[in-house]
Design a protein around this motif. Structure first.
Motif, PDB file in Angstrom:
ATOM      1  N   ASP A 198       0.837  -1.212   0.000  1.00 43.50           N
ATOM      2  CA  ASP A 198       0.000   0.000   0.000  1.00 43.50           C
ATOM      3  C   ASP A 198       0.869   1.257   0.000  1.00 43.50           C
ATOM      4  O   ASP A 198       0.583   2.229  -0.713  1.00 43.50           O
ATOM      5  CB  ASP A 198      -0.934   0.015   1.221  1.00 43.50           C
ATOM      6  CG  ASP A 198      -2.088  -0.972   1.079  1.00 43.50           C
ATOM      7  OD1 ASP A 198      -2.291  -1.494  -0.031  1.00 43.50           O
ATOM      8  OD2 ASP A 198      -2.774  -1.216   2.086  1.00 43.50           O
ATOM      9  N   GLU A 199       1.940   1.229   0.792  1.00 46.86           N
ATOM     10  CA  GLU A 199       2.792   2.417   0.861  1.00 46.86           C
ATOM     11  C   GLU A 199       3.550   2.603  -0.455  1.00 46.86           C
ATOM     12  O   GLU A 199       3.739   3.748  -0.908  1.00 46.86           O
ATOM     13  CB  GLU A 199       3.759   2.306   2.044  1.00 46.86           C
ATOM     14  CG  GLU A 199       4.670   3.509   2.243  1.00 46.86           C
ATOM     15  CD  GLU A 199       3.932   4.845   2.496  1.00 46.86           C
ATOM     16  OE1 GLU A 199       2.727   4.825   2.791  1.00 46.86           O
ATOM     17  OE2 GLU A 199       4.593   5.891   2.377  1.00 46.86           O
ATOM     18  N   VAL A 201       2.417   1.939  -3.339  1.00 46.16           N
ATOM     19  CA  VAL A 201       1.440   2.560  -4.255  1.00 46.16           C
ATOM     20  C   VAL A 201       1.329   4.052  -3.932  1.00 46.16           C
ATOM     21  O   VAL A 201       1.334   4.908  -4.822  1.00 46.16           O
ATOM     22  CB  VAL A 201       0.074   1.851  -4.149  1.00 46.16           C
ATOM     23  CG1 VAL A 201      -0.982   2.595  -4.968  1.00 46.16           C
ATOM     24  CG2 VAL A 201       0.180   0.403  -4.620  1.00 46.16           C
ATOM     25  N   ARG A 202       1.258   4.361  -2.628  1.00 43.15           N
ATOM     26  CA  ARG A 202       1.171   5.783  -2.247  1.00 43.15           C
ATOM     27  C   ARG A 202       2.403   6.551  -2.728  1.00 43.15           C
ATOM     28  O   ARG A 202       2.315   7.711  -3.134  1.00 43.15           O
ATOM     29  CB  ARG A 202       1.022   5.904  -0.714  1.00 43.15           C
ATOM     30  CG  ARG A 202       0.523   7.280  -0.255  1.00 43.15           C
ATOM     31  CD  ARG A 202       0.580   7.424   1.252  1.00 43.15           C
ATOM     32  NE  ARG A 202       1.935   7.520   1.744  1.00 43.15           N
ATOM     33  CZ  ARG A 202       2.672   8.632   1.726  1.00 43.15           C
ATOM     34  NH1 ARG A 202       2.162   9.756   1.272  1.00 43.15           N
ATOM     35  NH2 ARG A 202       3.907   8.625   2.176  1.00 43.15           N
ATOM     36  N   LEU A 203       3.552   5.878  -2.736  1.00 45.72           N
ATOM     37  CA  LEU A 203       4.785   6.537  -3.189  1.00 45.72           C
ATOM     38  C   LEU A 203       4.834   6.673  -4.712  1.00 45.72           C
ATOM     39  O   LEU A 203       5.741   7.311  -5.242  1.00 45.72           O
ATOM     40  CB  LEU A 203       6.012   5.756  -2.699  1.00 45.72           C
ATOM     41  CG  LEU A 203       6.251   5.792  -1.184  1.00 45.72           C
ATOM     42  CD1 LEU A 203       7.370   4.827  -0.781  1.00 45.72           C
ATOM     43  CD2 LEU A 203       6.596   7.205  -0.718  1.00 45.72           C
ATOM     44  N   ARG A 207       0.102  -0.844  -8.629  1.00 51.47           N
ATOM     45  CA  ARG A 207      -0.082  -1.878  -7.610  1.00 51.47           C
ATOM     46  C   ARG A 207       0.574  -3.208  -7.986  1.00 51.47           C
ATOM     47  O   ARG A 207       1.191  -3.855  -7.135  1.00 51.47           O
ATOM     48  CB  ARG A 207      -1.575  -2.081  -7.296  1.00 51.47           C
ATOM     49  CG  ARG A 207      -1.811  -3.040  -6.133  1.00 51.47           C
ATOM     50  CD  ARG A 207      -3.178  -2.897  -5.518  1.00 51.47           C
ATOM     51  NE  ARG A 207      -3.325  -1.685  -4.751  1.00 51.47           N
ATOM     52  CZ  ARG A 207      -2.914  -1.551  -3.468  1.00 51.47           C
ATOM     53  NH1 ARG A 207      -2.362  -2.547  -2.839  1.00 51.47           N
ATOM     54  NH2 ARG A 207      -3.081  -0.413  -2.842  1.00 51.47           N
TER      55      ARG A 207
END
Ligand code: NAP
Length: 279
Positions: A198-199, A201-203, A207
């Motif tokens: 998840d992190e 992807v946030r960065l 995915r």
């Protein structure tokens, strides 16, 4: 904990009854087939015949018409039902158990003594505590040996789990630590992998790329430690340049309490296992 050599055991004539081929019994059956048990010699009995047939088809094994038929002539009787069902099942099977068969319980929280008490005193009883990565041959199995299990039967149990990943002998007291360290651990690792993905992807990574990079890195880090025998602290320090990116990340990890979180999860699983065993 000890490992046992299983190289010379031929499983092609070994007959296994699997009573309860569900989430855990199913992978245990598959690992025994992978180890060399023949499909016609792995007989499955679930709660009803249609369920046995479905499980047998999924595993590539053989459905038995009844629990009594499944255990007829078996060398090993694997009990994969829920813990609350196991003692009733043992009482039901007691009079039909073949001479020389080992009863192998997968149930958490039910002790060898409880199972032994429901059987004749000379019955061979063992417990196995597997984790779900046995389904890809990368799992861990803790084997607990009852007093009446012979050396040959003990070696046979190890041979049956030879495709599971690692199978080690543990005591019933160690099973609680084993559950914290291996039984429940896949779920902890899945959660950590999910958080890392998840992190990523946030960065800014897509995915699927994030997932494959995280999984490859977790697998690679574990393989590196296993193959090199390097202590994790030494491996970590080797990639920590002064003032560099990795030490900044590691400092953040420690400030967030990663060690305390991991230790608390493992201790909670072990404590819960101990409480279940007390009933
Ligand atoms: N899941 C894990 O990660 C894990 C890890 C280590 C140990 N265990 C142990 O594995 C055991 C099974 O757990 P599970 O998660 O695999 O449960 P599960 O998925 O519910 O499977 C239970 C199996 O037992 C069958 N069954 C129910 N009553 C039966 C009966 N009277 N006779 C024959 N079969 C019967 C069920 O068949 P139907 O589908 O026909 O009802 C099902 O195949 C438990 O004792 C648990 O402590 C589980």
């Amino acid at each position: 904990m000890t490992d046992t050599s299983t190289d010379s055991i031929d499983l092609s004539a070994i007959r296994v009854a699997l009573i309860g081929a569900g989430n855990m019994g199913g992978p245990v059956g598959r690992t025994m087939l992978d180890a060399g048990v023949r499909p016609e010699n792995l007989r499955i009995a679930n709660s009803i015949p249609t369920s046995s047939e479905r499980a047998a088809e999924e595993l590539g094994a053989t459905a038995a018409a009844s629990r009594a038929e499944a255990i007829e002539g078996a060398d090993v009787v694997v009990l994969g039902v829920k813990p609350y069902q196991i003692l009733d099942l043992v009482a039901e099977l007691r009079d039909d158990l073949p001479d020389g068969a080992v009863v192998l319980s997968l149930a958490a929280g039910t002790t060898l003594a409880q199972i032994q008490d429901a059987l004749p005193s000379d019955a061979a009883v063992a417990r196995a505590m597997p984790n779900t990565p046995i389904s890809v041959g990368e799992g861990a199995v803790g084997l607990m040996r009852g007093d009446a299990v012979s050396d040959e039967q003990h070696a046979l149990l190890h041979a049956l789990f030879s495709s599971a990943g690692v199978a080690v002998d543990i005591t019933e007291e160690q099973v609680h630590a084993f559950i914290g360290t291996a039984g429940s651990m896949p779920a902890f690792v899945f959660t950590i992998i999910e958080a890392m993905t998840d992190e990523a992807v946030r960065l800014g990574l897509k995915r699927d790329l994030a997932a494959s990079l995280v999984q490859q890195t977790v697998r690679g880090a574990a393989t590196m430690l296993t193959e090199s025998g390097t202590h994790p602290a030494v491996a970590k320090n080797a990639v920590s340049s002064p003032g560099g990116t990795t030490v900044q990340g590691l400092a953040a990890l420690e400030r967030e309490g990663v060690r305390a979180g991991v230790a608390a999860a493992m201790a909670a699983a072990a404590d819960s296992s101990r409480a279940m065993s007390r009933g």
